[in-house]
Design an enzyme around this catalytic site. Structure first.
Site, PDB file in Angstrom:
ATOM      1  N   ASP A 176      -0.910  95.811   9.358  1.00  0.00           N
ATOM      2  CA  ASP A 176      -1.459  97.039   9.923  1.00  0.00           C
ATOM      3  C   ASP A 176      -1.447  97.043  11.449  1.00  0.00           C
ATOM      4  O   ASP A 176      -1.391  98.101  12.068  1.00  0.00           O
ATOM      5  CB  ASP A 176      -2.887  97.267   9.420  1.00  0.00           C
ATOM      6  CG  ASP A 176      -2.936  97.716   7.976  1.00  0.00           C
ATOM      7  OD1 ASP A 176      -1.862  98.058   7.417  1.00  0.00           O
ATOM      8  OD2 ASP A 176      -4.037  97.725   7.381  1.00  0.00           O
ATOM      9  N   HIS A 230       1.026  95.934  13.334  1.00  0.00           N
ATOM     10  CA  HIS A 230       2.340  96.471  13.678  1.00  0.00           C
ATOM     11  C   HIS A 230       2.389  97.992  13.450  1.00  0.00           C
ATOM     12  O   HIS A 230       2.947  98.732  14.263  1.00  0.00           O
ATOM     13  CB  HIS A 230       3.426  95.834  12.812  1.00  0.00           C
ATOM     14  CG  HIS A 230       3.644  94.381  13.054  1.00  0.00           C
ATOM     15  ND1 HIS A 230       3.315  93.427  12.127  1.00  0.00           N
ATOM     16  CD2 HIS A 230       4.164  93.710  14.117  1.00  0.00           C
ATOM     17  CE1 HIS A 230       3.635  92.230  12.589  1.00  0.00           C
ATOM     18  NE2 HIS A 230       4.140  92.366  13.791  1.00  0.00           N
TER      19      HIS A 230
END
Length: 290
Positions: A42, A44
């Site tokens: 998450d 990224h």
């Protein structure tokens, strides 16, 4: 759960990447870019969302870059899960995934490097990974030249890296604006990282202590306590929790120079420490006292 077909368009060649980007640019669309090494989480995806707020099109690269790993590091076992990455990128509506082979990025005879100084020589990550930023610089310079984005988003978790890339882009007159995005954390404060999967259950329970120590130290420094005293106690706290500390220091937030007093400039606390075989890094800003 992963799908049997790519959920986001996937290209592996520089020629195809440039063709797609040229088509978007011909339509007057801004290009955002998020370089990654895959194993997306998450954190990224939050970078992709930040790029989406600033551009009409978003390209995400997935490339485990061999030049930034030393011989004793985890290049061979670094997690690779491209199909799952594509499904995650579909959740945030990325427009394209660029996943070149090593031979595409570094063809036979490749012999050019990028020499970095300034924030790359701060006696932090560079003390423990002396070839790391040279490897990061060459791959990021190549990716920014390949994708030709208007903006490129990097996470603040790798704070020294962010400053190195900003300096490099400025010095080499690269067109992309380098944007730093806040670190995304688990509910207990642990900074999201692809390497967190290496932690045992017990190490995962202990891991948030690093962030807790940084938060406490930042609050005390903001309140006016002496930096040296506060950071010494923070190191003791982290070591007592079971970490082997590489560094845990207060630095100038813009230059990474050492600071001894709060008045020396905006401060950032940066840490790298090991739990078992897993190396964790983190950093937070010291807020101005109100």
């Amino acid at each position: 759960m992963t799908s049997s077909a790519p959920s986001v368009p996937l290209v592996g060649s520089l020629a195809e990447l440039r063709r797609r980007v040229a088509d978007w640019r011909a339509r007057g669309e801004r290009i955002g870019f998020v370089p990654t090494m895959g194993a997306l989480h998450d954190g990224h995806l939050s970078l992709v969302e930040e790029a989406r707020r600033r551009a009409e099109r978003v390209v995400v690269s997935v490339f485990v870059n061999p030049t930034q790993f030393a011989a004793n590091e985890d290049f061979g076992r670094y997690p690779r899960m491209l199909e799952a990455d594509l499904d995650r990128l579909a959740r945030v509506a990325a427009d394209l995934c660029y996943a070149p082979a090593v031979e595409e990025m570094y063809p036979p005879g490749f012999s050019t490097g990028v020499t970095v100084g300034g924030p790359a020589e701060a006696d932090l990550e560079d003390r423990f990974r002396p070839t790391h930023f040279a490897g990061v610089a060459v791959v990021v310079a190549k990716l920014l030249n390949q994708a030709e984005p208007d903006i490129a988003v990097f996470g603040e978790k790798d704070y020294q890296q962010l400053l190195v890339i900003r300096r490099m882009a400025r010095d080499l007159d690269l067109r992309a604006e380098i944007v730093g995005a806040p670190t995304l954390r688990e509910a207990d404060g642990l900074a999201m990282s692809s390497r967190n999967v290496y932690l045992s259950d017990e190490e995962r329970r202990v891991a948030p202590a690093l962030h807790r120590a940084l938060v406490a130290a930042a609050g005390r420094i903001s309140a006016g306590e002496p930096i040296g005293h506060v950071m010494g106690e923070a190191r003791e706290e982290v070591a007592t929790a079971g970490f082997a500390i590489d560094y845990l220091e207060a630095r100038h937030a813009l230059t990474l120079a050492r600071i001894a007093r709060r008045q020396d400039g905006p401060a950032r606390l940066l840490a790298a420490a090991r739990l078992g075989a897993t190396r964790l890094i983190d950093n937070i800003a010291v807020e101005e006292a109100r």
